[in-house]
Design a protein around this motif. Structure first.
Motif, PDB file in Angstrom:
ATOM      1  N   PRO A   1       0.820  -1.220   0.000  1.00 24.58           N
ATOM      2  CA  PRO A   1       0.000   0.000   0.000  1.00 24.58           C
ATOM      3  C   PRO A   1       0.853   1.269   0.000  1.00 24.58           C
ATOM      4  N   GLU A   2       1.945   1.239   0.784  1.00 20.08           N
ATOM      5  CA  GLU A   2       2.800   2.427   0.886  1.00 20.08           C
ATOM      6  C   GLU A   2       3.446   2.765  -0.456  1.00 20.08           C
ATOM      7  N   ALA A   3       3.700   1.728  -1.265  1.00 20.65           N
ATOM      8  CA  ALA A   3       4.280   1.984  -2.585  1.00 20.65           C
ATOM      9  C   ALA A   3       3.278   2.737  -3.455  1.00 20.65           C
TER      10      ALA A   3
ATOM     11  N   LEU B   1       1.196   4.943  -2.347  1.00 16.90           N
ATOM     12  CA  LEU B   1       1.244   6.342  -1.904  1.00 16.90           C
ATOM     13  C   LEU B   1       2.469   7.047  -2.493  1.00 16.90           C
ATOM     14  N   LEU B   2       3.617   6.387  -2.443  1.00 12.22           N
ATOM     15  CA  LEU B   2       4.825   7.006  -3.015  1.00 12.22           C
ATOM     16  C   LEU B   2       4.642   7.213  -4.516  1.00 12.22           C
ATOM     17  N   GLY B   3       3.991   6.243  -5.164  1.00  5.99           N
ATOM     18  CA  GLY B   3       3.745   6.372  -6.600  1.00  5.99           C
ATOM     19  C   GLY B   3       2.835   7.546  -6.914  1.00  5.99           C
TER      20      GLY B   3
ATOM     21  N   ILE C   1      15.842   9.550   0.201  1.00  6.81           N
ATOM     22  CA  ILE C   1      16.028   8.103   0.364  1.00  6.81           C
ATOM     23  C   ILE C   1      14.765   7.301   0.034  1.00  6.81           C
ATOM     24  N   TYR C   2      13.619   7.991  -0.025  1.00  3.67           N
ATOM     25  CA  TYR C   2      12.376   7.303  -0.383  1.00  3.67           C
ATOM     26  C   TYR C   2      12.373   6.873  -1.848  1.00  3.67           C
ATOM     27  N   PHE C   3      13.137   7.574  -2.662  1.00  2.00           N
ATOM     28  CA  PHE C   3      13.083   7.311  -4.102  1.00  2.00           C
ATOM     29  C   PHE C   3      14.439   6.986  -4.712  1.00  2.00           C
TER      30      PHE C   3
ATOM     31  N   GLY D   1      11.796  14.736   7.660  1.00  2.00           N
ATOM     32  CA  GLY D   1      10.494  15.396   7.755  1.00  2.00           C
ATOM     33  C   GLY D   1       9.408  14.437   8.208  1.00  2.00           C
ATOM     34  N   ASP D   2       9.506  13.195   7.768  1.00  2.00           N
ATOM     35  CA  ASP D   2       8.550  12.174   8.202  1.00  2.00           C
ATOM     36  C   ASP D   2       8.639  12.004   9.716  1.00  2.00           C
ATOM     37  N   ILE D   3       9.854  11.892  10.196  1.00  2.00           N
ATOM     38  CA  ILE D   3      10.058  11.614  11.618  1.00  2.00           C
ATOM     39  C   ILE D   3       9.746  12.841  12.473  1.00  2.00           C
TER      40      ILE D   3
ATOM     41  N   TYR E   1      -3.720  15.984  -0.374  1.00  2.00           N
ATOM     42  CA  TYR E   1      -3.968  16.316   1.028  1.00  2.00           C
ATOM     43  C   TYR E   1      -4.075  15.044   1.844  1.00  2.00           C
ATOM     44  N   GLU E   2      -3.305  14.955   2.908  1.00  5.18           N
ATOM     45  CA  GLU E   2      -3.281  13.732   3.704  1.00  5.18           C
ATOM     46  C   GLU E   2      -3.102  14.052   5.174  1.00  5.18           C
ATOM     47  N   PRO E   3      -3.911  13.426   6.039  1.00  8.72           N
ATOM     48  CA  PRO E   3      -3.550  13.473   7.450  1.00  8.72           C
ATOM     49  C   PRO E   3      -2.168  12.836   7.579  1.00  8.72           C
TER      50      PRO E   3
HETATM   51  C1  IPM Z   1       3.570   9.662   6.067  1.00 11.75           C
HETATM   52  C2  IPM Z   1       3.750   8.164   6.030  1.00 11.75           C
HETATM   53  C3  IPM Z   1       4.324   7.731   4.689  1.00 11.75           C
HETATM   54  C4  IPM Z   1       5.723   8.314   4.588  1.00 11.75           C
HETATM   55  C5  IPM Z   1       4.377   6.228   4.402  1.00 11.75           C
HETATM   56  C6  IPM Z   1       3.089   5.530   4.656  1.00 11.75           C
HETATM   57  C7  IPM Z   1       4.816   5.985   2.978  1.00 11.75           C
HETATM   58  O1  IPM Z   1       4.517   7.730   7.092  1.00 11.75           O
HETATM   59  O2  IPM Z   1       2.920  10.215   5.172  1.00 11.75           O
HETATM   60  O3  IPM Z   1       4.047  10.300   6.994  1.00 11.75           O
HETATM   61  O4  IPM Z   1       6.683   7.765   5.151  1.00 11.75           O
HETATM   62  O5  IPM Z   1       5.865   9.329   3.907  1.00 11.75           O
END
Ligand code: IPM
Ligand code: NAD
Ligand code: MN
Length: 350
Positions: A83-85, A87-89, A135-137, A243-245, A274-276
């Motif tokens: 599923p996460e792939a 979202l990245l896509g 690093i995500y891509f 930024g994620d962390i 737009y995403e929570p």
């Molecule tokens: C976020 C999520 C995503 C990310 C995952 C689900 C791919 O953690 O939007 O914060 O790491 O960007």
């Protein structure tokens, strides 16, 4: 007439998106709301977490609002089917390189944070997270088996000048409309990508944004400063992973991750995503107790940044504030309201 594509996704995603739909139907009756499969739900129904059709509809919409994707059910799927792939896509396809993640502490919730009230009361920071690089891509990425039977995994952190510059611009522009202060976070002390990040941000600042106060901070120190004295920050500019962390960390300053919305923006005129910032919350999914405020405020950001309805965004923001002032609280905020009741509470204030 504008179109909003809703992608409810997995876990609590559909639960919180249902409240967004109620709010949108009340606030913007002229908005065309479409819905599409996404994430694990899309994998189950169509064999892919992001179908070509959903991608095309996202690119054709004025704004896309997703709930959440992922969950234990798909943990063992191949990486490109996860599923996460999907979202990245979607982020890559929409080219939404700048992710705005505001962390704002509503005054009546200052006691809902695990930090002391005086540390978080009045907090208003904006994290600008780079979203389509790093690093995500980065390539190469793989897991290989070595001759001795061990495995070896590789991810690649990579940034170009223009990738850093375009997101840096967003951060400086943001700061000008706020308290005029950008803290740029990387690990220039150990990473070449951090060195380049600092160099590019410094040059951009000198060239076009010398009126903004720029500070560089190592990302580990930033994580510590966020819980020590978060109000020192205005805009935090950082890469995809940090930024994620840092945004999950910042969410807890506001009381709950169930409150934090985000807007992912690309070039002007292109649809925003737009995403929570929270995930599918498998531990509470299906119970009807998730906090829908992050999703509702993501719609607020969509009204502001993609749909050209800033006055309605203001009205929605004020309604959420009044609902919280009046004591509306889901479980994560120490209350007992269900997801639907929290939606009711916001609607009652609209
Ligand atoms: C976020 C999520 C995503 C990310 C995952 C689900 C791919 O953690 O939007 O914060 O790491 O960007
Ligand atoms: P999570 O954000 O789903 O949950 C972390 C904790 O916060 C859980 O205890 C959860 O119950 C709570 N929480 C999250 N949102 C809440 C809400 N709206 N109301 C009340 N409580 C809430 O993070 P996780 O458990 O690490 O990840 C679960 C799955 O979600 C994973 O598959 C992950 O990849 C995915 N994920 C997706 C997104 C996204 O779709 N944008 C974001 C983050 C994680
Ligand atoms: Mn995250």
């Amino acid at each position: 007439m504008s179109t909003l594509l809703l992608l409810p996704g997995d876990g609590i995603g559909p639960e919180v998106c249902a409240q967004v739909r109620r709010v949108a139907e009340r606030l913007t009756p002229d908005l065309v709301i479409e819905e599409g499969p996404f994430g694990g739900a899309s994998f189950d129904a169509h064999g892919a977490p992001l179908t070509e059709e959903t991608k095309a509809r996202a690119l054709a919409a004025d704004a896309v609002l997703m709930g959440a994707v992922g969950g234990p059910k798909w943990a063992d799927a191949p990486r490109d089917k996860r599923p996460e792939a999907g979202l990245l896509g979607l982020r890559a396809a929409m080219q939404v390189f700048a992710n705005l993640r505001p962390a704002l502490c509503f005054d009546p919730l200052a006691d809902a944070s695990t930090l002391k009230r005086e540390v978080v009361a009045g907090l208003d920071i904006m994290i600008v997270r780079e979203l389509t690089g790093g690093i995500y891509f980065g390539e190469p990425r793989f897991i290989e088996t070595l001759a001795d039977g061990q495995k070896r995994a590789v991810d690649t952190q990579v940034y170009t000048t223009s990738e850093i510059e375009r997101v840096g611009r967003v951060a400086f522009e943001m700061a000008r409309g706020r308290r005029n202060h950008v803290t740029s976070c990387e690990k220039a002390n150990v990473m070449d990508s951090g060195l380049l990040w600092r160099e590019v941000v410094t040059a951009l600042h000198r060239r076009d944004y010398a009126d903004v106060r720029l500070e560089h901070m190592l990302a580990d120190n930033a994580a510590m400063q966020l819980v020590r004295n978060p109000k020192q920050f205005d805009v935090i500019l950082t890469d995809n992973l940090f930024g994620d962390i840092l945004s999950d960390e910042a969410s807890q300053l506001t009381g709950s991750i169930g409150l934090l919305p985000s807007a992912a923006l690309g070039a002007p005129g292109r649809p925003g995503l737009y995403e929570p910032i929270h995930g599918s919350a498998p531990d509470i999914a299906g119970q009807g107790i998730a906090n829908p405020v992050a999703a509702i405020l993501s719609f607020e950001m969509a009204l502001r940044w993609s749909l050209g309805r800033a006055e309605l965004a203001d009205a929605l923001f004020a309604a959420v504030r009044r609902a919280l002032d009046a004591g509306a609280r889901t479980r994560d905020l120490g209350g007992a309201l269900t997801t639907v009741q929290m939606g009711d509470a916001v609607l009652a204030q609209l």
